[in-house]
Structures are given as structure tokens and as C-alpha cells.
Design an enzyme around this catalytic site. Structure first.
Site, PDB file in Angstrom:
ATOM      1  N   ASP B  90       6.463  63.730  87.985  1.00  0.00           N
ATOM      2  CA  ASP B  90       7.587  63.458  88.867  1.00  0.00           C
ATOM      3  C   ASP B  90       7.756  61.939  88.923  1.00  0.00           C
ATOM      4  O   ASP B  90       6.833  61.238  89.326  1.00  0.00           O
ATOM      5  CB  ASP B  90       7.310  64.023  90.259  1.00  0.00           C
ATOM      6  CG  ASP B  90       8.552  63.953  91.136  1.00  0.00           C
ATOM      7  OD1 ASP B  90       9.646  64.207  90.615  1.00  0.00           O
ATOM      8  OD2 ASP B  90       8.417  63.639  92.328  1.00  0.00           O
ATOM      9  N   SER B  97       2.173  70.663  93.277  1.00  0.00           N
ATOM     10  CA  SER B  97       2.667  71.391  94.443  1.00  0.00           C
ATOM     11  C   SER B  97       1.786  72.615  94.608  1.00  0.00           C
ATOM     12  O   SER B  97       1.668  73.419  93.681  1.00  0.00           O
ATOM     13  CB  SER B  97       4.109  71.859  94.234  1.00  0.00           C
ATOM     14  OG  SER B  97       4.963  70.755  94.131  1.00  0.00           O
TER      15      SER B  97
END
Lengths: 65, 497
Positions: B90, B97
Site C-alpha cells: 500500500d 489487514s
């Protein structure tokens, strides 16, 4: 910045006994941690990067979220 | 009644390469690919399904047979793991996550699993890179030079909850919870202020918030983020995306961060909190609280009076006690909720009595003890680079270098539980279906995301199985179904797909 006079919110109603009971347990742990801290400080020189200062200076990240 | 508080944590990790080109995007890709290759040797790589992309384009495999550097694939890597988590690049950071879970204890287990995955990935990457180079990961939120990256929480809420009220009522908790969730920082990174203006502050993140509410996550960061992407039925749900927190090394801090926030959000859903603790200027307040480790400074409330962060937290805690009596804490798991309430009270009591007494729970206190102890022993001035090195190394994910793991922090879960959760999904949400399917039918799944799986079972077209309900697809719902389905085709036939 000059501190404005504090109008305290209504103090939460807490049971003082609960507070008194909770505190010794945490304090005892605190004493134990003091002794552990000395041991850790002995160890820290070995664990710290040998070139810690350079590492910090070169530690640059791209901004994320 | 408040919805069950489905939640999860996403952590962007700091990354540096030593002994090879220090390109964070390439390094993040290499880190993730090395881990996936090491754990999935015999499996195809399953891509992340972006709604508007061809899933098949993401399903390119990676194997250790590929010659690595310097031609590492730098398209943003995305992997979905058998524990239901997502491991991806990211911006210029590796990010994990966690799978969706239903309570703070589960959130902690899969957050710890994420840390173990990162450690394993560093080892896998080292094998690829050879002896002379390594990738080093830090679980922190700033580089000390004004660049920040996040540790975000997500909470499922009812769509009918008006967003304006939610934003207003959650803000006092977001501003003041840092007194027990802050990870601590040497120096100041507020734009326009000298770095050494503040010797030590409570939070890694507070310096970077400039708005009360908004959509941004990378510039002009808001205390309440308005991203509206529920990854679930949008008619029924919203997902509160929380960007204001620090990444915690302390298990108790992670547990309290998610646990107290889940309870406060449930109160807001049930309209049992109100505006009593509204703040006059949240952006100023979040910094004032962070910059005052004595915990004595007051912040302005909405009605013009002033209170300390501790007083605000006690106020929220008292409300939560009343809520517990009137509504129960089923929505956050009754046993976990009771434990959170107990620890919340104990941590506030400890902070009030003597912050040092909660050094086994609270990261900023644990880190400060190392920083001040080291400074005293070596007669170092505040702001010394050596002290910044201790700050940084507190978050070092290399076990032989990590200072947090030597700081006397209490744990809540066993190491074996974290290791197990690297590959095992939680049983209480749709992450169970995702993880089990990825484990059992890896060759038949071409893409996955939070709310669907895409199967290719040789019959055109591809079959997308939607999972719009976070609380469906649990072990209770589908364990037997998956156990009984030898193949993905069996599974889809039984599902009536």
C-alpha cells in the site's frame, strides 16, 4: 499559553475502595519492573544497532495513509 | 440494539533495505512474494479482486524459481491468506489487514498473527536476498522526519446511525484514548515546530492530524475519516474507518484500543452516550494530550469548560458502566466486554495514581522508561540521536533487535495461538469461509476480496460468490458444508451456485 481557569466537570462517582484495591497490584508490578529495567539497560547496548545513530539518520519512510 | 461489533486492524509497516537498493515498493513486493512463495510452494497465487479490474490479471503466480533481484515485479502485490487476511503493498509500505473478527480478543490474536507473518516474511526475504542484504520492518507510525503511515481500525456499524452524530460523539474518545493506546515518541513532528521542542510525547500519530473530519488519509488527516466503503451490504451497514490510532507493540494496548472503542461505538449506536464530553477544538486537543505525558494539562470542552484527558476517559468509562448495566455487552462479546471494562478501569486508575505503574500495559510508558533510563545512565541530553534509536528499535520486528519484547510488557495470548492464527481464520465471521476455501480449493479460486470469492471450476463464466453479510459464512454456518465438499465444484453445487 496562559492556562485558563479550569472549571472541573462533575467528578465521576467512583468507589474509592475500588481505586485503593487496584493500586497495590500495579505498584508491586512497578517495583518488579524497576529491577527488570536495570537488567534491560545492561542488555540494551548489545541489542542496540552498532551504528544506531546512522540507522536513525537514514531511516526515512515515504508517507503512507 | 447495537450491532455485533465486527472489526479488524490494518497495519502499514515501516520498511528499509540494508545491503541492496532501498526501494520501498520493490522491497515490500519482495517481502510479500517471498512469504507467499515460502508458504504456498505448491499453490497458485490468489490475487485480490479489484471490482473494476480483470481478476485474472492479478492472479499471476510467483515462485522462488524466478530469478529475483533486480527484476522484481513491482506491480502492487496483493495476496489473500488462508487465515482470511490480506497482505499487500500500500503506497510504499507492506500492509496486513487482519480478517474480520467479532471482538477485541480476536482482533488481538489476528493482529499478533500479522506480526508473526511479518517476521516470517523477513526471514523468507533474507533467503531470497542472500546473506549480504536484509529487509527490516518496524511496527511504528512515523520515521521521526515528518512522514507518517497508519495503523487503522475498522468497525461495522448500522447504516441508520446518522454519521454526523457518530463523528461528534466518537471524537472525545479518539482524542483522549491515546493516554493508554499511545505508543510514545521522542521529539515533535508538528509542521512548523522544531523537532526538539518536545522531548517525549504520548502518541506517534497526533502530530499528523489537521482536520476534525474528512476523507483524506495521507494529507490533512482527519480525526474522523469519512471513507464510505462498507465492504458489506451498503443498505444495512457502514464501516467506520479509524485512522487516528498508533500501532501498538503491547498486547494489552491493542486489546484496550479495540475493546474500549467497540464499547463506545455500541453506546453511540444505542444513543446512550450523548454530547457531554464534546470537545471545543479536537485538533488542538489531540496534540495537547499527546504533548503532555504528565497527563495534567486540560483541553477545552464544547461548553467552554476544561478537563484533562483522564477526566474525559473517566467520564466515558462511567457511561460505559451504566450502559453495561442497562444494555449488557453482548455486542462486543459479554466475557470480553467485562474484561475490557475491568482493564479499562485499572489502566485509568494506574495512570491517575502513577503512570509508571502501568508500564507493563502501556507502550508510551514502557518506551519512556527505556528512554529515560538510558539517558540517565549515559548522561544524554533530550533529543539525542541515541534516544531516537531506542524509540525506533522499540518497534523493530527482528526478534534479536526488538526492545518492546524486552520491556516487560504483559501478554494476553499464548505465542502458539498467534502462530496458529497465521494460517487459521477466525470462526465467527465470513473470514472463515474465505480462509477455509483458500486453504482447501486454492487451484479453483482466481480472486478474493472482503465481500466475495471468484471461482473458476472450468465452466464458463467465472463464478462469484458474494459475501455481503460479515456474520454469515462462519464456522457454524459452513464448516460442515466445506468439510463435506471434496472439490470447489461440490461446494458451489451445494451452495446452489
Amino acid at each position: 499559553m496562559a492556562e485558563r481557569q479550569q472549571k472541573s466537570k462533575q467528578s465521576p462517582t467512583r468507589d474509592d475502595d475500588t481505586v485503593a484495591e487496584a493500586a497495590p497490584a500495579v505498584t508491586e508490578t512497578g517495583e518488579k519492573l524497576k529491577a527488570e529495567l536495570d537488567d534491560l539497560l545492561d542488555e540494551i547496548d548489545e541489542v542496540l544497532e552498532t551504528n544506531a545513530e546512522d540507522f536513525v539518520k537514514s531511516y526515512v519512510q515515504k508517507g503512507g495513509q | 440494539m447495537a450491532l455485533p461489533k465486527v472489526c479488524g486492524i490494518e497495519t502499514e509497516y515501516g520498511i528499509v533495505v540494508r545491503g541492496a537498493e532501498n526501494n520501498p515498493v520493490t522491497a515490500s513486493s519482495l517481502l510479500i512474494n517471498s512469504y507467499v512463495a515460502a508458504t504456498n510452494r505448491d499453490r497458485g497465487r490468489i490475487g485480490w479482486d479489484f471490482e473494476d479490474e480483470q481478476p485474472a490479471n492479478d492472479a499471476r503466480g510467483f515462485s522462488l524459481d524466478d530469478s529475483m533481484a533486480p527484476e522484481v515485479e513491482t506491480t502492487l502485490v496483493n495476496a489473500v491468506l488462508t487465515n482470511g487476511a490480506r497482505f499487500y503493498v500500500d503506497h510504499a509500505h507492506p500492509e496486513i489487514s487482519t480478517p474480520e473478527v467479532t471482538n477485541a480478543r480476536e482482533a488481538l490474536v489476528w493482529d499478533r498473527a500479522a506480526d508473526e507473518i511479518v517476521k516470517a516474511a523477513m526471514i523468507a526475504a533474507k533467503r531470497v536476498l542472500g546473506d549480504d542484504a536484509e529487509i527490516i520492518i518496524h511496527k511504528n507510525n512515523s520515521d521521526g522526519k515528518g512522514n507518517s503511515y497508519g495503523c487503522h481500525e475498522n468497525y461495522l456499524l448500522a447504516r441508520e446511525l446518522p454519521f454526523g452524530r457518530l463523528a461528534r460523539e466518537i471524537t472525545p474518545h479518539f482524542v483522549t484514548r491515546q493516554i493508554f493506546t499511545g505508543a510514545g515518541k521522542v521529539g515533535c513532528e508538528m509542521p512548523g515546530r522544531p523537532h526538539d521542542d518536545i522531548a517525549y510525547q504520548i502518541s506517534q500519530r497526533a502530530d499528523f492530524f489537521e482536520e476534525e473530519i474528512g476523507l483524506e488519509t495521507t494529507l490533512k488527516r482527519p480525526i474522523v475519516n469519512t471513507r464510505d466503503e462498507p465492504h458489506a451490504d451498503p443498505q444495512k451497514y457502514r464501516r467506520l474507518h479509524v485512522i487516528v490510532g498508533d500501532a501498538n507493540m503491547s498486547e494489552v494496548a491493542t486489546y484496550l484500543k479495540v475493546g474500549t472503542t467497540s464499547i463506545v461505538l455500541s453506546m453511540i449506536e444505542d444513543d446512550a452516550l450523548g454530547d457531554d464530553w464534546a470537545l471545543g477544538n479536537p485538533v488542538t486537543a489531540i496534540r495537547q494530550v499527546s504533548h503532555d505525558p504528565s497527563l495534567r494539562q486540560t483541553i477545552m470542552l464544547g461548553d467552554g469548560t476544561r478537563a484533562t484527558a483522564l477526566e474525559v476517559q473517566w467520564g466515558l468509562f462511567e457511561r460505559a458502566r451504566k450502559y453495561e448495566q442497562s444494555h449488557g455487552l453482548d455486542c462486543v462479546d459479554e466475557a470480553v466486554g467485562a474484561d475490557i471494562m475491568d482493564r479499562w478501569e485499572r489502566v485509568l486508575t494506574g495512570l491517575e495514581t502513577d503512570p509508571e505503574s502501568v508500564g507493563h500495559w502501556v507502550d508510551w510508558v514502557a518506551k519512556r522508561r527505556l528512554v529515560t533510563g538510558f539517558a540517565e545512565r549515559h548522561d544524554l541530553a533530550p533529543g539525542s540521536v541515541k534516544l531516537k534509536a531506542i524509540d525506533l528499535q522499540y518497534h523493530d520486528m527482528r526478534p534479536e533487535r526488538c526492545l518492546a519484547s524486552r520491556a516487560g510488557l504483559d501478554t494476553i495470548i499464548d505465542q502458539s495461538e498467534a502462530i496458529d492464527a497465521m494460517t487459521r481464520p477466525p470462526e465467527t465471521t465470513r473470514a472463515y469461509f474465505r480462509g477455509r476455501c483458500l486453504d482447501k480449493y486454492p487451484d479453483d479460486i482466481v480472486a478474493a476480496n472482503w465481500d466475495s470469492l471468484v471461482f473458476d471450476i472450468g465452466r464458463d463464466p467465472l463464478r462469484r460468490v458474494p459475501m455481503m453479510e460479515p456474520l454469515r459464512g462462519t464456522a457454524e454456518h459452513v464448516a460442515t458444508l466445506i468439510d463435506d465438499s471434496e472439490t470447489a465444484r461440490d461446494l458451489l453445487d451445494r451452495l446452489g451456485e
